[in-house]
Write a protein that holds these residues in place. Structure first.
Motif, short mmCIF file in Angstrom:
data_model
loop_
_atom_site.label_atom_id
_atom_site.label_comp_id
_atom_site.label_asym_id
_atom_site.label_seq_id
_atom_site.Cartn_x
_atom_site.Cartn_y
_atom_site.Cartn_z
N ASP A 102 0.86 -1.19 0.00
CA ASP A 102 0.00 0.00 0.00
C ASP A 102 0.89 1.23 0.00
O ASP A 102 1.31 1.71 1.05
CB ASP A 102 -0.93 -0.01 1.22
N VAL A 103 1.21 1.72 -1.19
CA VAL A 103 2.15 2.84 -1.32
C VAL A 103 1.52 4.09 -1.91
O VAL A 103 2.18 5.11 -2.02
CB VAL A 103 3.38 2.44 -2.19
N LEU A 104 0.25 4.02 -2.27
CA LEU A 104 -0.42 5.17 -2.85
C LEU A 104 -1.42 5.76 -1.88
O LEU A 104 -2.10 5.04 -1.14
CB LEU A 104 -1.16 4.77 -4.13
N GLY A 105 -1.52 7.07 -1.88
CA GLY A 105 -2.57 7.78 -1.16
C GLY A 105 -3.50 8.37 -2.20
O GLY A 105 -3.11 8.55 -3.36
N ARG A 106 -4.68 8.69 -1.81
CA ARG A 106 -5.66 9.20 -2.79
C ARG A 106 -6.14 10.58 -2.39
O ARG A 106 -6.49 10.81 -1.24
CB ARG A 106 -6.85 8.25 -2.85
N LYS A 107 -6.13 11.49 -3.33
CA LYS A 107 -6.69 12.82 -3.12
C LYS A 107 -8.18 12.75 -3.43
O LYS A 107 -8.59 12.14 -4.42
CB LYS A 107 -6.02 13.83 -4.04
N HIS A 108 -8.99 13.37 -2.59
CA HIS A 108 -10.43 13.35 -2.85
C HIS A 108 -10.75 14.36 -3.94
O HIS A 108 -10.19 15.44 -4.00
CB HIS A 108 -11.22 13.69 -1.58
N GLY A 109 -11.63 13.98 -4.80
CA GLY A 109 -12.04 14.86 -5.88
C GLY A 109 -13.26 14.30 -6.57
O GLY A 109 -13.95 13.41 -6.05
N GLU A 110 -13.52 14.81 -7.73
CA GLU A 110 -14.66 14.37 -8.53
C GLU A 110 -14.53 12.87 -8.82
O GLU A 110 -13.43 12.36 -8.99
CB GLU A 110 -14.66 15.15 -9.85
N LYS A 111 -15.65 12.18 -8.85
CA LYS A 111 -15.64 10.75 -9.14
C LYS A 111 -15.02 10.49 -10.51
O LYS A 111 -15.28 11.20 -11.47
CB LYS A 111 -17.06 10.19 -9.11
N GLN A 112 -14.18 9.45 -10.58
CA GLN A 112 -13.53 9.09 -11.84
C GLN A 112 -14.55 8.80 -12.93
O GLN A 112 -14.35 9.13 -14.09
CB GLN A 112 -12.63 7.87 -11.63
#
Length: 134
Positions: A106-116
């Protein structure tokens, strides 16, 4: 995804025309993304019907070991933002990663934004959605 009559799908052919050319080593699909599968995945992923993912487990595991049994690979699931995780209740990429029983990183973090799913293909490819976590 359109069928190309080639061993390389149309999405991968397009990917090779971008600045990410040569990055993708291998990509395989378990199923064709036909209308039935689109509906099934939408029910599983967006409507919180977690148990539907179990249908994929055995075949997903077989496909993974058929193509990625080499131990040099680690599974890196795409994370959800905290907001999206609260909305869905589970991360479908995490569930699929668990099916492989492979080493997970688990090396990625996610930025919240508009749904893909609400973005255009170009916007999805060019957006800054992730951060590397240590």
């Amino acid at each position: 995804m359109k069928q190309t009559g080639s061993s390389i799908c149309s999405d991968c052919l397009e990917w090779e025309k971008t600045s990410y050319q040569g990055v993708l080593e291998k990509n395989v699909s378990l199923y064709s993304y036909e209308p039935f599968m689109q509906d099934y995945i939408a029910r599983w992923k967006y409507r919180g019907d977690y148990v539907l993912g179990k249908v994929f487990e055995v075949e997903f595991q077989k496909l993974y070991y058929q193509h990625f049994q080499d131990t040099k690979y680690e599974v890196v699931p795409i994370p959800l933002s905290a907001e999206r995780m609260a909305e869905r209740g589970f991360n479908q990429a995490g569930e699929l990663a668990a099916f492989t029983r492979a080493k997970r990183k688990d090396v990625l973090g996610r930025k919240h934004g508009e749904k893909q799913s609400k973005r255009s293909r170009l916007h999805r490819l060019t957006a800054e959605n992730f951060s590397i976590v240590s």
